[in-house]
Design a protein around this motif. Structure first.
Motif, mmCIF file in Angstrom:
data_model
loop_
_atom_site.group_PDB
_atom_site.id
_atom_site.type_symbol
_atom_site.label_atom_id
_atom_site.label_comp_id
_atom_site.label_asym_id
_atom_site.label_seq_id
_atom_site.Cartn_x
_atom_site.Cartn_y
_atom_site.Cartn_z
ATOM 1 N N LYS A 193 0.801 -1.220 0.000
ATOM 2 C CA LYS A 193 0.000 0.000 0.000
ATOM 3 C C LYS A 193 0.839 1.278 0.000
ATOM 4 O O LYS A 193 0.337 2.339 -0.304
ATOM 5 C CB LYS A 193 -0.960 -0.002 1.185
ATOM 6 C CG LYS A 193 -0.283 0.013 2.532
ATOM 7 C CD LYS A 193 -1.293 -0.020 3.649
ATOM 8 C CE LYS A 193 -0.582 -0.030 4.995
ATOM 9 N NZ LYS A 193 -1.527 -0.059 6.084
ATOM 10 N N ASN A 194 2.126 1.201 0.324
ATOM 11 C CA ASN A 194 2.977 2.384 0.377
ATOM 12 C C ASN A 194 3.890 2.520 -0.836
ATOM 13 O O ASN A 194 4.907 3.194 -0.766
ATOM 14 C CB ASN A 194 3.836 2.367 1.643
ATOM 15 C CG ASN A 194 2.998 2.459 2.894
ATOM 16 O OD1 ASN A 194 1.938 3.065 2.876
ATOM 17 N ND2 ASN A 194 3.458 1.840 3.958
ATOM 18 N N ASN A 225 9.907 -0.043 -8.831
ATOM 19 C CA ASN A 225 9.033 0.162 -7.679
ATOM 20 C C ASN A 225 9.561 1.328 -6.847
ATOM 21 O O ASN A 225 10.709 1.317 -6.421
ATOM 22 C CB ASN A 225 8.992 -1.122 -6.840
ATOM 23 C CG ASN A 225 8.132 -0.980 -5.611
ATOM 24 O OD1 ASN A 225 7.165 -0.242 -5.619
ATOM 25 N ND2 ASN A 225 8.480 -1.683 -4.562
ATOM 26 N N LEU A 226 8.719 2.317 -6.615
ATOM 27 C CA LEU A 226 9.047 3.446 -5.750
ATOM 28 C C LEU A 226 8.202 3.330 -4.491
ATOM 29 O O LEU A 226 6.978 3.222 -4.568
ATOM 30 C CB LEU A 226 8.760 4.771 -6.442
ATOM 31 C CG LEU A 226 9.502 5.018 -7.743
ATOM 32 C CD1 LEU A 226 8.956 6.258 -8.439
ATOM 33 C CD2 LEU A 226 10.977 5.152 -7.492
ATOM 34 N N SER A 227 8.857 3.343 -3.344
ATOM 35 C CA SER A 227 8.124 3.242 -2.083
ATOM 36 C C SER A 227 8.530 4.392 -1.168
ATOM 37 O O SER A 227 9.657 4.875 -1.222
ATOM 38 C CB SER A 227 8.393 1.895 -1.406
ATOM 39 O OG SER A 227 9.766 1.746 -1.154
ATOM 40 N N ALA A 228 7.587 4.808 -0.359
ATOM 41 C CA ALA A 228 7.865 5.921 0.558
ATOM 42 C C ALA A 228 7.319 5.585 1.938
ATOM 43 O O ALA A 228 6.221 5.046 2.085
ATOM 44 C CB ALA A 228 7.224 7.201 0.045
ATOM 45 N N THR A 229 8.115 5.892 2.947
ATOM 46 C CA THR A 229 7.679 5.802 4.327
ATOM 47 C C THR A 229 7.868 7.184 4.946
ATOM 48 O O THR A 229 8.287 8.119 4.270
ATOM 49 C CB THR A 229 8.496 4.751 5.118
ATOM 50 O OG1 THR A 229 9.848 5.175 5.178
ATOM 51 C CG2 THR A 229 8.385 3.383 4.479
ATOM 52 N N PHE A 286 13.815 2.588 -3.701
ATOM 53 C CA PHE A 286 13.750 2.324 -5.125
ATOM 54 C C PHE A 286 14.197 0.894 -5.360
ATOM 55 O O PHE A 286 15.321 0.534 -5.025
ATOM 56 C CB PHE A 286 14.669 3.316 -5.855
ATOM 57 C CG PHE A 286 14.896 2.993 -7.296
ATOM 58 C CD1 PHE A 286 13.979 3.369 -8.247
ATOM 59 C CD2 PHE A 286 16.042 2.321 -7.697
ATOM 60 C CE1 PHE A 286 14.198 3.086 -9.582
ATOM 61 C CE2 PHE A 286 16.273 2.033 -9.024
ATOM 62 C CZ PHE A 286 15.345 2.418 -9.972
ATOM 63 N N ASP A 287 13.317 0.058 -5.888
ATOM 64 C CA ASP A 287 13.648 -1.322 -6.216
ATOM 65 C C ASP A 287 13.393 -1.526 -7.700
ATOM 66 O O ASP A 287 12.513 -0.895 -8.283
ATOM 67 C CB ASP A 287 12.792 -2.314 -5.433
ATOM 68 C CG ASP A 287 12.973 -2.202 -3.932
ATOM 69 O OD1 ASP A 287 14.047 -1.775 -3.502
ATOM 70 O OD2 ASP A 287 12.031 -2.551 -3.208
#
Length: 169
Positions: free
Chosen positions: A41-42, A71-75, A81-82
């Protein structure tokens, strides 16, 4: 990039010498598509796919799938970045009558998945596979697939695109 050009050249060379058994379609086809996947979800992921096929019969095509998933993810505290790049042997079987305008296919493939995690320069190669189901109509192609990468993340992808050549005779 050199690997990709060599593989495409070898595939075209091999298929040029093989007599197609397909009676309804041109034997060579090139799919170009884009899509997205559901990882968590993030994050948000984008996919680019190029897949040359050779149709050995009206109901069966064999090809090579080249796919890049980013894949870009943010917390709250960082951005990740994967990336996965895959080169897989693929096959599609058309389960509906190939004389219809809307053709449903099932298929899959297996090959190398190269993983790059969290902005690192290190790439790790894994063996992976993917089953898929999809449809073709006119020059449009769409598919749902689940990529088992052999690495840290598997992903479900929704792809859509167009194909060149491979039309009805």
């Amino acid at each position: 990039m050199k690997k990709l050009l060599i593989i495409i050249t070898v595939l075209i060379g091999l298929t040029a010498g093989v007599r197609a058994q397909s009676t309804s379609f041109q034997p060579f086809k090139l799919d170009v598509g884009a899509g997205f996947d559901f990882v968590s979800k993030n994050s948000v992921s984008f996919i680019i796919t190029v897949e040359p096929h050779y149709r050995f019969a009206d109901v069966f095509a064999l090809g090579l799938r080249f796919q890049q998933m980013t894949n870009l993810s943010a917390t709250k505290y960082n951005i990740g970045f994967d990336s996965y790049a895959s080169q897989c042997l693929s096959g599609d079987y058309y389960v509906t009558d190939t004389k219809q305008k809307l053709m449903v296919f099932i298929g899959g493939g297996a090959g190398a998945f190269e993983e790059q995690i969290n902005n690192s320069d290190t790439e790790i190669a894994h063996f992976g596979y993917f089953p898929r189901i999809g449809l073709e109509t006119g020059r449009f192609r769409a598919s749902l697939e689940y990529n088992v990468t052999g690495g840290t993340k598997n992903y479900f992808a929704i792809n859509a695109g167009i194909f060149f050549w491979g039309k009805r005779k």
